[in-house]
Design an enzyme around this catalytic site. Structure first.
Site, PDB file in Angstrom:
ATOM      1  N   ALA A   1       0.811  -1.227   0.000  1.00 25.35           N
ATOM      2  CA  ALA A   1       0.000   0.000   0.000  1.00 25.35           C
ATOM      3  C   ALA A   1       0.842   1.275   0.000  1.00 25.35           C
ATOM      4  O   ALA A   1       0.383   2.325  -0.450  1.00 25.35           O
ATOM      5  CB  ALA A   1      -0.942  -0.007   1.206  1.00 25.35           C
TER       6      ALA A   1
ATOM      7  N   GLY B   1       3.586   1.677  -1.664  1.00 27.33           N
ATOM      8  CA  GLY B   1       4.369   1.758  -2.891  1.00 27.33           C
ATOM      9  C   GLY B   1       3.748   2.675  -3.929  1.00 27.33           C
ATOM     10  O   GLY B   1       2.712   3.308  -3.689  1.00 27.33           O
TER      11      GLY B   1
ATOM     12  N   GLY C   1       0.305   1.542  -5.211  1.00 29.51           N
ATOM     13  CA  GLY C   1      -0.645   1.822  -4.128  1.00 29.51           C
ATOM     14  C   GLY C   1      -1.077   3.277  -4.127  1.00 29.51           C
ATOM     15  O   GLY C   1      -2.261   3.586  -3.952  1.00 29.51           O
TER      16      GLY C   1
ATOM     17  N   ARG D   1      16.485 -15.429 -11.723  1.00 26.60           N
ATOM     18  CA  ARG D   1      15.050 -15.614 -11.818  1.00 26.60           C
ATOM     19  C   ARG D   1      14.526 -16.614 -10.774  1.00 26.60           C
ATOM     20  O   ARG D   1      13.483 -16.409 -10.165  1.00 26.60           O
ATOM     21  CB  ARG D   1      14.706 -16.096 -13.230  1.00 26.60           C
ATOM     22  CG  ARG D   1      13.264 -15.907 -13.545  1.00 26.60           C
ATOM     23  CD  ARG D   1      12.917 -16.121 -14.996  1.00 26.60           C
ATOM     24  NE  ARG D   1      11.473 -16.146 -15.113  1.00 26.60           N
ATOM     25  CZ  ARG D   1      10.727 -15.069 -15.166  1.00 26.60           C
ATOM     26  NH1 ARG D   1      11.261 -13.872 -15.146  1.00 26.60           N
ATOM     27  NH2 ARG D   1       9.407 -15.168 -15.240  1.00 26.60           N
TER      28      ARG D   1
ATOM     29  N   GLN E   1       0.589 -15.215   2.205  1.00 31.69           N
ATOM     30  CA  GLN E   1      -0.599 -14.382   1.962  1.00 31.69           C
ATOM     31  C   GLN E   1      -1.788 -15.214   1.477  1.00 31.69           C
ATOM     32  O   GLN E   1      -2.924 -14.944   1.865  1.00 31.69           O
ATOM     33  CB  GLN E   1      -0.251 -13.252   0.988  1.00 31.69           C
ATOM     34  CG  GLN E   1       0.747 -12.274   1.634  1.00 31.69           C
ATOM     35  CD  GLN E   1       0.977 -11.004   0.843  1.00 31.69           C
ATOM     36  OE1 GLN E   1       0.392 -10.804  -0.222  1.00 31.69           O
ATOM     37  NE2 GLN E   1       1.829 -10.141   1.361  1.00 31.69           N
TER      38      GLN E   1
ATOM     39  N   ASP F   1      -1.552  -5.356 -20.072  1.00 31.37           N
ATOM     40  CA  ASP F   1      -1.128  -5.779 -21.412  1.00 31.37           C
ATOM     41  C   ASP F   1      -2.274  -5.595 -22.407  1.00 31.37           C
ATOM     42  O   ASP F   1      -2.077  -5.159 -23.539  1.00 31.37           O
ATOM     43  CB  ASP F   1      -0.689  -7.245 -21.366  1.00 31.37           C
ATOM     44  CG  ASP F   1       0.331  -7.478 -20.264  1.00 31.37           C
ATOM     45  OD1 ASP F   1       1.511  -7.217 -20.497  1.00 31.37           O
ATOM     46  OD2 ASP F   1      -0.075  -7.868 -19.148  1.00 31.37           O
TER      47      ASP F   1
ATOM     48  N   HIS G   1       1.981 -12.477 -17.955  1.00 29.12           N
ATOM     49  CA  HIS G   1       2.318 -11.058 -17.940  1.00 29.12           C
ATOM     50  C   HIS G   1       3.842 -10.946 -18.014  1.00 29.12           C
ATOM     51  O   HIS G   1       4.532 -10.872 -17.000  1.00 29.12           O
ATOM     52  CB  HIS G   1       1.789 -10.361 -16.685  1.00 29.12           C
ATOM     53  CG  HIS G   1       2.371  -8.990 -16.505  1.00 29.12           C
ATOM     54  ND1 HIS G   1       2.085  -7.950 -17.358  1.00 29.12           N
ATOM     55  CD2 HIS G   1       3.253  -8.496 -15.605  1.00 29.12           C
ATOM     56  CE1 HIS G   1       2.764  -6.880 -16.977  1.00 29.12           C
ATOM     57  NE2 HIS G   1       3.486  -7.182 -15.921  1.00 29.12           N
TER      58      HIS G   1
HETATM   59  P1  NAX Z   1       7.054  -0.267  -5.071  1.00 28.12           P
HETATM   60  O1  NAX Z   1       8.404  -0.803  -4.785  1.00 28.12           O
HETATM   61  O2  NAX Z   1       6.847   1.188  -5.252  1.00 28.12           O
HETATM   62  O3  NAX Z   1       6.082  -0.719  -3.882  1.00 28.12           O
HETATM   63  C1  NAX Z   1       6.015  -2.015  -3.417  1.00 28.12           C
HETATM   64  C2  NAX Z   1       5.506  -1.973  -1.999  1.00 28.12           C
HETATM   65  O4  NAX Z   1       5.286  -3.315  -1.590  1.00 28.12           O
HETATM   66  C3  NAX Z   1       6.493  -1.351  -1.024  1.00 28.12           C
HETATM   67  O5  NAX Z   1       5.827  -0.405  -0.209  1.00 28.12           O
HETATM   68  C4  NAX Z   1       6.973  -2.549  -0.212  1.00 28.12           C
HETATM   69  O6  NAX Z   1       7.307  -2.216   1.115  1.00 28.12           O
HETATM   70  C5  NAX Z   1       5.744  -3.454  -0.279  1.00 28.12           C
HETATM   71  N1  NAX Z   1       6.001  -4.863   0.001  1.00 28.12           N
HETATM   72  C6  NAX Z   1       7.052  -5.618  -0.346  1.00 28.12           C
HETATM   73  N2  NAX Z   1       6.912  -6.863   0.114  1.00 28.12           N
HETATM   74  C7  NAX Z   1       5.734  -6.902   0.764  1.00 28.12           C
HETATM   75  C8  NAX Z   1       5.037  -7.905   1.485  1.00 28.12           C
HETATM   76  N3  NAX Z   1       5.553  -9.127   1.645  1.00 28.12           N
HETATM   77  N4  NAX Z   1       3.841  -7.605   2.014  1.00 28.12           N
HETATM   78  C9  NAX Z   1       3.337  -6.370   1.882  1.00 28.12           C
HETATM   79  N5  NAX Z   1       3.948  -5.372   1.239  1.00 28.12           N
HETATM   80  C10 NAX Z   1       5.135  -5.636   0.696  1.00 28.12           C
HETATM   81  O7  NAX Z   1       6.520  -1.100  -6.311  1.00 28.12           O
HETATM   82  P2  NAX Z   1       5.320  -0.739  -7.317  1.00 28.12           P
HETATM   83  O8  NAX Z   1       5.841   0.101  -8.405  1.00 28.12           O
HETATM   84  O9  NAX Z   1       4.159  -0.279  -6.545  1.00 28.12           O
HETATM   85  O10 NAX Z   1       5.065  -2.185  -7.950  1.00 28.12           O
HETATM   86  C11 NAX Z   1       4.524  -3.231  -7.188  1.00 28.12           C
HETATM   87  C12 NAX Z   1       4.556  -4.537  -7.956  1.00 28.12           C
HETATM   88  O11 NAX Z   1       3.772  -4.456  -9.146  1.00 28.12           O
HETATM   89  C13 NAX Z   1       5.937  -4.964  -8.432  1.00 28.12           C
HETATM   90  O12 NAX Z   1       6.099  -6.352  -8.160  1.00 28.12           O
HETATM   91  C14 NAX Z   1       5.888  -4.740  -9.922  1.00 28.12           C
HETATM   92  O13 NAX Z   1       6.774  -5.579 -10.624  1.00 28.12           O
HETATM   93  C15 NAX Z   1       4.461  -5.063 -10.218  1.00 28.12           C
HETATM   94  N6  NAX Z   1       3.902  -4.584 -11.502  1.00 28.12           N
HETATM   95  C16 NAX Z   1       3.002  -5.388 -12.121  1.00 28.12           C
HETATM   96  C17 NAX Z   1       2.396  -5.026 -13.312  1.00 28.12           C
HETATM   97  C18 NAX Z   1       1.406  -5.925 -13.967  1.00 28.12           C
HETATM   98  O14 NAX Z   1       0.930  -5.589 -15.054  1.00 28.12           O
HETATM   99  N7  NAX Z   1       1.058  -7.079 -13.421  1.00 28.12           N
HETATM  100  C19 NAX Z   1       2.741  -3.749 -13.974  1.00 28.12           C
HETATM  101  C20 NAX Z   1       3.368  -2.757 -13.056  1.00 28.12           C
HETATM  102  C21 NAX Z   1       4.339  -3.314 -12.059  1.00 28.12           C
HETATM  103  O15 NAX Z   1       5.560  -3.556 -12.698  1.00 28.12           O
END
Ligand code: NAX
Length: 327
Positions: free
Chosen positions: A12, A14, A17, A98, A112, A162, A190
């Protein structure tokens, strides 16, 4: 008036979020008459940042925001949740293989998935955004299945970004309105292997394939542009896609909950459709109605498409193999 719906959002604090929460609270995801309670999950070190986000949510005075809290405990965050958006994930750090990325995320999504199955509503809808989102959803569903209670078919991965990216590329190529484009499909993972398929796509009754009429563009421009769009955004912005990812998550859940007259691409656990092994979370064309979804059946898969689908499927079955020991 309606009773509030509980929406849990992980990661949330990030950047996704930050684009997502305000739109959910303003009613763009579940409807302008649907109160929501936001249940934010993030890591202990991000709790302060969550507080700041909640202060801003307060300062919007959203009429539909019936409550909110932040926690670092998944059992608390998912308590009685109707919708869970799993955005937080372990990003790939420098030098990380990877396989390491898969196991690091495997650890998060087994915890989770179990916490959701034990605490959320039985008919909870789960959308995984955090990457690798298909396999993270597969892991969460497997963990949830061990507990029972919730429906394993309701653990989705997000392919909608996508799908939306492909729609915009097609609108630009054909000169048609993006809203006129129907029946697009994005098959698979994805990842850059996803297969955006406009063979069935129409615009005001015209075949988009006939309008494009350019197999070289499809193979050499369109598919690489959509597949590598995430990397192109990072290159340009210095940060990964966030507002567009949040928008896609809202589209996915809104259509799932409120229904959609159009086909939408959803990453859903396969029921064996199109020869995709059961349980693999795969981008399929879906129809949403009455809070449920159905995979569109009977589409013809030609040799080119078969080849593309096999590539993206192979990536997913390899990922499933890599996490097998954790499930
Ligand atoms: P950010 O790094 O800005 O935010 C991630 C947040 O998640 C941080 O606040 C972190 O503390 C928190 N977090 C990490 N591990 C956690 C856990 N175990 N429990 C709860 N919170 C946790 O990343 P953001 O840009 O917001 O991206 C989030 C995710 O979306 C990434 O994995 C990214 O690769 C993925 N994406 C997926 C997309 C899709 O189309 N499916 C596209 C956009 C994005 O790349």
């Amino acid at each position: 008036s309606k009773s509030p719906v509980r929406v849990a959002v992980t990661g949330a604090a990030g950047q996704i979020g930050y684009s997502l929460l305000f739109r959910i609270a303003s009613g763009e995801m579940l409807g302008k008459d649907q109160p929501v309670i936001l249940q934010l999950l993030d890591l202990p070190q991000a709790q302060n940042a969550c507080k700041g986000v909640m202060m801003e949510l307060e300062d919007c005075a959203f009429p539909l925001l019936a409550g909110m809290f932040a926690t670092d405990d998944p059992n608390v965050a998912f308590k009685d949740a109707d919708v869970c958006l799993l955005v937080g994930a372990r990003p790939r750090s420098k030098g990380m293989e990877r396989a390491d990325l898969l196991t690091a995320n495997g650890a998060i999504f087994t915890v989770q998935g179990k916490a959701i199955a034990e605490n959320a509503k039985e008919d909870v809808k789960v959308l995984v955004v955090g990457n690798p989102c298909n396999t993270n959803a597969y892991i969460a569903a497997a963990a949830a299945k061990k507990v029972g209670r919730t429906n394993p078919a309701n653990y989705h991965g997000m392919l909608r970004l996508d799908h939306n990216r492909a729609l915009s590329q097609l609108a630009a190529k054909t000169g048609r309105d993006v809203a006129s484009l129907k029946q697009l499909v994005v098959w698979g993972n994805h990842s850059p292997t996803m297969y955006a398929d406009y063979r069935f796509c129409t615009s005001n009754g015209d075949s988009v394939k006939a309008l494009v009429n350019d197999a070289v563009w499809n193979n050499d421009v369109f598919l690489p542009t959509v597949g590598k769009r995430g990397a192109a955004i990072i290159e340009a912005r210095g940060l990964s896609s966030a507002a567009s990812a949040a928008n896609a998550a809202i589209d996915h859940v809104r259509d799932w909950v409120l229904g959609s007259d159009e086909w939408v691409t959803m990453g859903v656990p396969s029921d064996g459709s199109y020869g995709i092994p059961e349980g693999i979370v795969f981008g399929f064309p879906c129809e949403c109605k009455d809070g449920g979804y159905k995979i569109i059946q009977g589409l013809e898969i030609d040799a080119y498409s078969q080849e593309k689908i096999a590539i993206t499927l192979k990536e997913l079955t390899d990922e499933a193999d890599a996490v097998k020991g954790m499930l």
